[in-house]
Design an enzyme around this catalytic site. Structure first.
Site, PDB file in Angstrom:
ATOM      1  N   HIS A   1     -20.707 -75.555  82.710  1.00 55.75           N
ATOM      2  CA  HIS A   1     -20.987 -74.639  83.858  1.00 55.75           C
ATOM      3  C   HIS A   1     -19.376 -74.146  83.950  1.00 55.75           C
ATOM      4  CE1 HIS A   1     -23.536 -77.384  85.927  1.00 55.75           C
ATOM      5  NE2 HIS A   1     -23.083 -78.280  85.587  1.00 55.75           N
TER       6      HIS A   1
ATOM      7  N   GLN B   1     -50.148 -46.279  69.343  1.00 56.52           N
ATOM      8  CA  GLN B   1     -48.948 -45.350  67.898  1.00 56.52           C
ATOM      9  C   GLN B   1     -47.178 -45.349  69.186  1.00 56.52           C
ATOM     10  OE1 GLN B   1     -49.519 -41.222  66.946  1.00 56.52           O
ATOM     11  NE2 GLN B   1     -48.381 -40.509  68.057  1.00 56.52           N
TER      12      GLN B   1
ATOM     13  N   LYS C   1      -3.767 -53.816  71.633  1.00 60.21           N
ATOM     14  CA  LYS C   1      -5.063 -54.902  72.612  1.00 60.21           C
ATOM     15  C   LYS C   1      -5.949 -54.904  71.038  1.00 60.21           C
ATOM     16  CE  LYS C   1      -7.264 -54.857  75.911  1.00 60.21           C
ATOM     17  NZ  LYS C   1      -7.678 -54.514  76.700  1.00 60.21           N
TER      18      LYS C   1
ATOM     19  N   TYR D   1     -59.531 -49.765  69.178  1.00 62.00           N
ATOM     20  CA  TYR D   1     -58.169 -48.714  68.950  1.00 62.00           C
ATOM     21  C   TYR D   1     -57.803 -47.542  70.510  1.00 62.00           C
ATOM     22  CZ  TYR D   1     -55.137 -44.985  66.566  1.00 62.00           C
ATOM     23  OH  TYR D   1     -53.298 -44.167  66.851  1.00 62.00           O
TER      24      TYR D   1
ATOM     25  N   SER E   1      -7.391 -50.032  71.802  1.00 61.98           N
ATOM     26  CA  SER E   1      -7.025 -49.489  73.070  1.00 61.98           C
ATOM     27  C   SER E   1      -7.271 -47.784  72.752  1.00 61.98           C
ATOM     28  CB  SER E   1      -6.448 -49.551  73.807  1.00 61.98           C
ATOM     29  OG  SER E   1      -6.619 -49.018  74.795  1.00 61.98           O
TER      30      SER E   1
ATOM     31  N   GLU F   1     -19.356 -57.582  71.443  1.00 62.94           N
ATOM     32  CA  GLU F   1     -19.804 -57.373  72.882  1.00 62.94           C
ATOM     33  C   GLU F   1     -21.098 -56.084  72.822  1.00 62.94           C
ATOM     34  OE1 GLU F   1     -15.467 -57.056  74.879  1.00 62.94           O
ATOM     35  OE2 GLU F   1     -16.320 -55.387  74.128  1.00 62.94           O
TER      36      GLU F   1
HETATM   37  N1  ARG Z   1     -50.763 -42.494  64.045  1.00 61.86           N
HETATM   38  C1  ARG Z   1     -51.630 -43.701  65.034  1.00 61.86           C
HETATM   39  C2  ARG Z   1     -50.463 -44.784  64.839  1.00 61.86           C
HETATM   40  O1  ARG Z   1     -49.774 -44.995  64.548  1.00 61.86           O
HETATM   41  C3  ARG Z   1     -52.316 -43.679  63.076  1.00 61.86           C
HETATM   42  C4  ARG Z   1     -54.075 -43.149  63.417  1.00 61.86           C
HETATM   43  C5  ARG Z   1     -55.372 -43.343  64.415  1.00 61.86           C
HETATM   44  N2  ARG Z   1     -55.361 -42.228  65.242  1.00 61.86           N
HETATM   45  C6  ARG Z   1     -56.427 -42.082  65.933  1.00 61.86           C
HETATM   46  N3  ARG Z   1     -56.514 -41.267  66.302  1.00 61.86           N
HETATM   47  N4  ARG Z   1     -57.474 -42.594  65.821  1.00 61.86           N
HETATM   48  O2  ARG Z   1     -51.527 -45.638  65.660  1.00 61.86           O
END
Ligand code: ARG
Length: 492
Positions: free
Chosen positions: A157, A321, A282, A316, A276, A289
């Site tokens: 503490h 990205q 200083k 995906y 400083s 920090e």
């Molecule tokens: N530049 C994209 C990324 O960083 C990878 C490409 C995939 N792009 C796509 N339109 N399927 O994820």
């Protein structure tokens, strides 16, 4: 513009998708500088595998591979425009080789390509972060070896609690950094798997050899499920989480050093201090920090990454990205902070003339008196009660005899018996001395110089073992890179 009329703008993205007002927004080309080398390696391994499987002819493979060398020599800055580095490198290859160069993208997608590039690059970065964590451990353990007898007030503490030593404090962080390094190694093991060949997410009809590209790129295996391969980013979470954890460890170390500098217990070397612009006297612990603040950035990166990934559907999505840069930022910031912490610890000067008198302040030896009474047969709770009754009476300027008298008076009040029914005057005098108090606490992992010395030995051994593991990982990557170069050379 038709398919045949490629411009120097791009030869891959054509017609409808050549750009528009969102072009810059869509592009990751600048951020992809980080994976330029990785993409070239991935391209090379993929082309070698395609040639080995008879999917592209050796001649075309040779032309593509030769062009990739030129692209590498010219550098990321010389790439044609593109939505990302994958597209730009392919454009560069096609404009050199002609349409046959487009065979490079057979049986893959940018989705498995980028996932592979991220892992390929992150491996090196993680090993670099492990290296700095190990250097920090060395600083902590070697500095501990020098300070097994340098007393330090221990706080709970932020109030004086029990006397300890600088070495014991240093080793407490060494232990934490050891676990941090373990977590980074663990993350590495899961990062080091190849998603290549997952294609867009749904695999490919071509007779590819995913194990072969994994081997050529130095991965320990493949991410088998093709949908998982192209969309999974949990390994980034794991890596950034390990980094954020390390950053939090570093922030505690930095905070302690700032507090100890404030009390005059320690001075950071000039290399790790600032002054400083107005107050000439200083010497400020600015580096610590900034190390402390790095935890904020790392936690921010982890939060940004997790928040971006949360609820993303398979497979995906372009959101991914924007997930990637959090990993680069975290690994750069935390590695730099770790390196600075290592240097600051290694070069710090401890001031025993300040820590020794402070070690006993606030009647911090009180627990030792209670322990002595309990060791003499009193239930610990009763012993605690006796010393607690004396504690408010103890003044900072009291000498040992005065403190002893106060505890004796408390024993009479609480037990109706003299202190000397239980312990000798010698024993009490001993535990009231901070150095003796420390020496008495020799349980495993405790602060007694002997206990600390054996921890120093164990820490050195475990550090040497981790350094070997690190060297082994690096050798495996270097050997794979060399083998890939040799394969490429056989086509060019
Ligand atoms: N530049 C994209 C990324 O960083 C990878 C490409 C995939 N792009 C796509 N339109 N399927 O994820």
């Amino acid at each position: 513009m038709g398919e045949e009329e490629a411009t120097d703008d791009t030869v891959v993205r054509r017609d409808r998708f050549s750009g528009g007002p969102a072009r810059g927004f869509l592009s990751s080309l600048d951020a992809d500088r980080r994976i330029f080398e990785a993409d070239l390696a991935v391209d090379r391994a993929h082309v070698v595998m395609l040639a080995e499987r008879g999917i592209v002819g050796d001649d075309v493979a040779g032309e593509i591979l030769a062009t990739l060398d030129d692209v590498e020599a010219a550098g990321h800055g010389a790439l044609p425009d593109g939505e990302d580095v994958h597209e730009a490198i392919e454009s560069a290859v096609v404009s050199e080789v002609g349409p046959e160069g487009g065979r490079m993208h057979t049986a893959r997608s940018r989705n498995d390509e980028v996932a592979t590039c991220i892992r390929y690059r992150l491996r090196d970065d993680l090993l670099r972060s492990v290296e700095t964590a190990l250097a920090l451990r060395e600083s902590l353990v070697e500095s501990a070896a020098d300070h097994t007898e340098t007393l330090l007030p221990g706080y709970t503490h932020l109030q004086p609690a029990q006397p300890t030593t600088v070495a014991h404090w240093l080793l407490s962080y060494e232990a934490a950094v050891t676990r941090d390094a373990e977590r980074l190694f663990d993350a590495y093991a899961r990062v080091n798997r190849s998603p290549l060949g997952g294609a867009a997410f749904a695999g490919t009809p071509f007779d590819i050899d995913r194990d072969r590209t994994a081997e050529l790129l130095g991965f320990d295996g493949v991410v088998r499920n093709s949908m998982d391969a192209s969309s999974g980013r949990d390994v980034l979470v794991e890596a950034v989480s390990a980094l954020a954890t390390h950053a939090v460890t570093l922030s505690g170390l930095a905070e302690d050093l700032i507090l100890y500098a404030n009390r005059g217990f320690v001075s950071l070397s000039d290399d790790y201090s600032s002054t400083s612009s107005i107050m000439p006297q200083k010497v400020n612990p600015d580096t610590m920090e900034l190390v402390r603040a790095t935890a904020g950035d790392a936690v921010g990166d982890l939060t940004g990454l997790l928040t971006t990934l949360k609820g993303l559907p398979r497979a995906y999505n372009r959101d991914l990205q924007r997930a990637t840069p959090h990993a680069w930022d975290a690994v750069d910031d935390v590695t730099a902070a770790s390196e600075v912490a290592a240097g600051a610890v290694a070069t710090a000067t401890w001031h025993a003339e300040a820590t020794t008198p402070a070690a006993g302040e606030g009647f911090s030896t009180a627990t030792g008196v209670a322990d002595a009474l309990a060791m003499a047969g009193l239930p610990f709770r009763t012993a605690h009660e006796v010393v607690a009754a004396a504690a408010p009476e103890v003044e900072p300027e009291d000498d040992v005899a005065t403190v002893t008298a106060r505890v004796d008076a408390a024993a009479e009040a609480v037990l109706g018996e003299s202190l000397w029914e239980y312990v000798t005057r010698d024993a009490v005098t001993r535990v009231l001395d901070p150095a003796e108090s420390v020496a008495s606490r020799d349980s495993a992992g405790g602060p007694a110089p002997d206990a600390v010395a054996s921890e120093v030995k164990a820490a050195r051994e475990s550090l040497a073992a981790d350094r070997e593991t690190l060297a082994g990982r690096r050798e495996a990557l270097a050997a794979a890179a060399e083998a890939l170069d040799a394969e490429v050379a056989s086509y060019v």
